[in-house]
Design an enzyme around this catalytic site. Sequence first.
Site, PDB file in Angstrom:
ATOM      1  N   CYS A  36       0.856  -1.195   0.000  1.00 44.16           N
ATOM      2  CA  CYS A  36       0.000   0.000   0.000  1.00 44.16           C
ATOM      3  C   CYS A  36       0.890   1.242   0.000  1.00 44.16           C
ATOM      4  CB  CYS A  36      -0.890   0.004   1.232  1.00 44.16           C
ATOM      5  SG  CYS A  36      -2.090   1.348   1.257  1.00 44.16           S
TER       6      CYS A  36
ATOM      7  N   GLY B 158      -3.914   9.737  10.357  1.00 38.88           N
ATOM      8  CA  GLY B 158      -4.096   8.793  11.454  1.00 38.88           C
ATOM      9  C   GLY B 158      -5.487   8.877  12.046  1.00 38.88           C
TER      10      GLY B 158
ATOM     11  N   ASN C 145      -9.401   3.343   3.763  1.00 36.86           N
ATOM     12  CA  ASN C 145      -8.991   4.745   3.587  1.00 36.86           C
ATOM     13  C   ASN C 145      -8.334   4.987   2.232  1.00 36.86           C
ATOM     14  OD1 ASN C 145      -6.609   3.371   3.986  1.00 36.86           O
ATOM     15  ND2 ASN C 145      -5.778   4.791   5.502  1.00 36.86           N
TER      16      ASN C 145
ATOM     17  N   HIS D 258       2.346   8.477   7.381  1.00 36.94           N
ATOM     18  CA  HIS D 258       1.804   8.231   6.038  1.00 36.94           C
ATOM     19  C   HIS D 258       0.476   8.934   5.816  1.00 36.94           C
ATOM     20  CE1 HIS D 258      -1.044   5.564   7.944  1.00 36.94           C
ATOM     21  NE2 HIS D 258      -1.456   5.026   6.819  1.00 36.94           N
ATOM     22  N   GLY D 259      -0.024   9.626   6.836  1.00 33.01           N
ATOM     23  CA  GLY D 259      -1.285  10.343   6.705  1.00 33.01           C
ATOM     24  C   GLY D 259      -1.654  10.982   8.028  1.00 33.01           C
TER      25      GLY D 259
ATOM     26  N   HIS E   3      -3.971   6.592  -3.607  1.00 31.22           N
ATOM     27  CA  HIS E   3      -3.607   5.829  -2.411  1.00 31.22           C
ATOM     28  C   HIS E   3      -4.296   4.471  -2.504  1.00 31.22           C
ATOM     29  CE1 HIS E   3      -4.181   5.191   2.213  1.00 31.22           C
ATOM     30  NE2 HIS E   3      -3.188   4.451   1.738  1.00 31.22           N
TER      31      HIS E   3
ATOM     32  N   PHE F 273      -8.008   5.995  -1.681  1.00 30.26           N
ATOM     33  CA  PHE F 273      -8.670   7.048  -2.444  1.00 30.26           C
ATOM     34  C   PHE F 273      -7.832   7.387  -3.667  1.00 30.26           C
ATOM     35  CE2 PHE F 273      -5.846   9.243   0.531  1.00 30.26           C
ATOM     36  CZ  PHE F 273      -5.154  10.089  -0.316  1.00 30.26           C
TER      37      PHE F 273
ATOM     38  N   ASN G  48       3.652   0.140   3.336  1.00 30.41           N
ATOM     39  CA  ASN G  48       3.466  -1.150   4.021  1.00 30.41           C
ATOM     40  C   ASN G  48       4.440  -2.150   3.396  1.00 30.41           C
ATOM     41  OD1 ASN G  48       1.340  -0.030   5.419  1.00 30.41           O
ATOM     42  ND2 ASN G  48      -0.240  -1.351   4.573  1.00 30.41           N
TER      43      ASN G  48
ATOM     44  N   GLU H  14      -7.603  11.202  -5.793  1.00 28.34           N
ATOM     45  CA  GLU H  14      -8.214  12.527  -5.820  1.00 28.34           C
ATOM     46  C   GLU H  14      -7.375  13.515  -6.616  1.00 28.34           C
ATOM     47  OE1 GLU H  14      -8.609  13.396  -1.677  1.00 28.34           O
ATOM     48  OE2 GLU H  14      -6.697  14.451  -1.571  1.00 28.34           O
TER      49      GLU H  14
END
Length: 545
Positions: A77, A297, A136, A294-295, A168, A138, A240, A140
């Site tokens: 991922c 959370g 989660n 990575h984002g 993602h 996406f 990951n 965009e």
Amino acid sequence: MGNCIQHLAAGVTLIAADNTWIDGDAIQQLHTTLTLPGMRHVAGMPDLHPGRGYPVGAAFFSLGRLYPALIGGDIGCGMALWTTDLDARKVSLDKLEKRLGNIDTPLDDDWQALVSTLAPPDTGFDPALGTIGGGNHFAELQRLDHIYQPAALEALQLDARQLLLLVHSGSRGLGQFILQQQVSQFGHRGLEQGSPACADYLARHATALHFAEANRELIARRMLARLHADGEPVLDIHHNLVVPATIGGEAGWLHRKGATPSSAGPVVIPGSRGDFCYLVAPRPSEDSLFSLAHGAGRKWMRSECKDRLARRFTPAQLSRTRLGSHVICRDKQLMYEEAPEAYKPIDSIIDALVQAGLVTVLARLQHEAAQAGIRTEQLEREDGEQPGTLRSVLLSLDGDGEDTLASHWEGTIQWICASPWRPRHPRKNWFIGVARCEAPSTTLADEIRFEATRSSGPGGQHVNKTESAIRATHVATGISVKVQTERSQHANKRLAMLLLAHKLACRDEEMNAAQRGLRRQLHRQVERGNPRRVFRGEGFVPLSS
């Protein structure tokens, strides 16, 4: 800076600032992971949150053994960023949404030649290629909001006039299939380095990484085809995975679960659906196990999101964000699970990484003004004493919601940073005053003579070929301005009126000594308290709004 790198225990590190929300269960999982045989060091990122047995938003370094369960079922991922040729100034979100349609169905036969070129063969999961998946994940379209490091953006060939595409996603069902096989055979005890089982897992792990990268490219190309656009990849980075690494002089295995590598060049750290994303340049550090967030959370478990939000929002309301963007999702339950309220504020994540010295912010993505249909234009500026600084700047806002946006900034802006121009000065709090000036009356046009001329100087294809430039002259005073920044006479005429009106106002002020004195007084009396917005660091990372 170092206070954001917290050493909770021997071998346990947490990257977090005072305003970073961290779940206590996630910290407990971090400590528990350190007890696995061969585990030497674990590090939680600012987006740390509880996972299924092991935390998400963390990196783990082990000797002699590797642990597939730490990576989880979505091997590979990651995030892929693409440029597009879509004009950020002209796109209609409604039209883009209609063109995009549904991309969760398998790719048709027209795509199979490209699938064969990009994806690994014989995985059994080809129908999932080119689809985003749930959770989660996406894809965009984004705008460059604010550029903090222009040279870095130029090196990446990113253009603020064009939309970007961020994808993602991961290995879809393939990674989960690989994990289930491992757990059924070996449980959670890991694999001994050099064993046949370890070699077999690493081979399948590599296939899943390949599959995930191909999947993100196929998603991007599928979306671009639907939008009748072209694009090019800028970066593609897994978060990951497990890789061999040497840390502290010891050779072992570095596992990442929702942790972006800091050794692969610039990366994107996205916020929730209703928040911004940041493009950052990593500063690799052993303290964070060469990893970053990575984002944003999660704050809430998925199972509790609908109960918390259903009385406040319908799925239709969640399909429009506070930034004006559109969310296309046909799963109503997922709309609640992925609502912005379920996530930490992305600014708290970026702030912690900046304070820890782990990143330099290059740009912020998804422009609040552009997403609200508002255009901004710099009319005039007064340079400061230091190169690249401003003493004052005059901007125009044009579009629906311009008053709301202006009120969002009007007042005092606080900047928390040791001044790069006064490095020995102890002061770290600086204040900027923002005041609103009304646009000139439309009757001003009756006092102005307009002339259409050809544009000159460097620029696009319209330069020196069309009479799009406008020279505006105030008849009574003879004051004149020329505007050629836009492609149409109408847009240049509007800007010329604003600029001319400003010059006339400045002329009046220059003729009035009392007003000049008042202006100097106001400049010295910027309110140093009760800030409207707060930013931190040389990257001007927002802390509140």
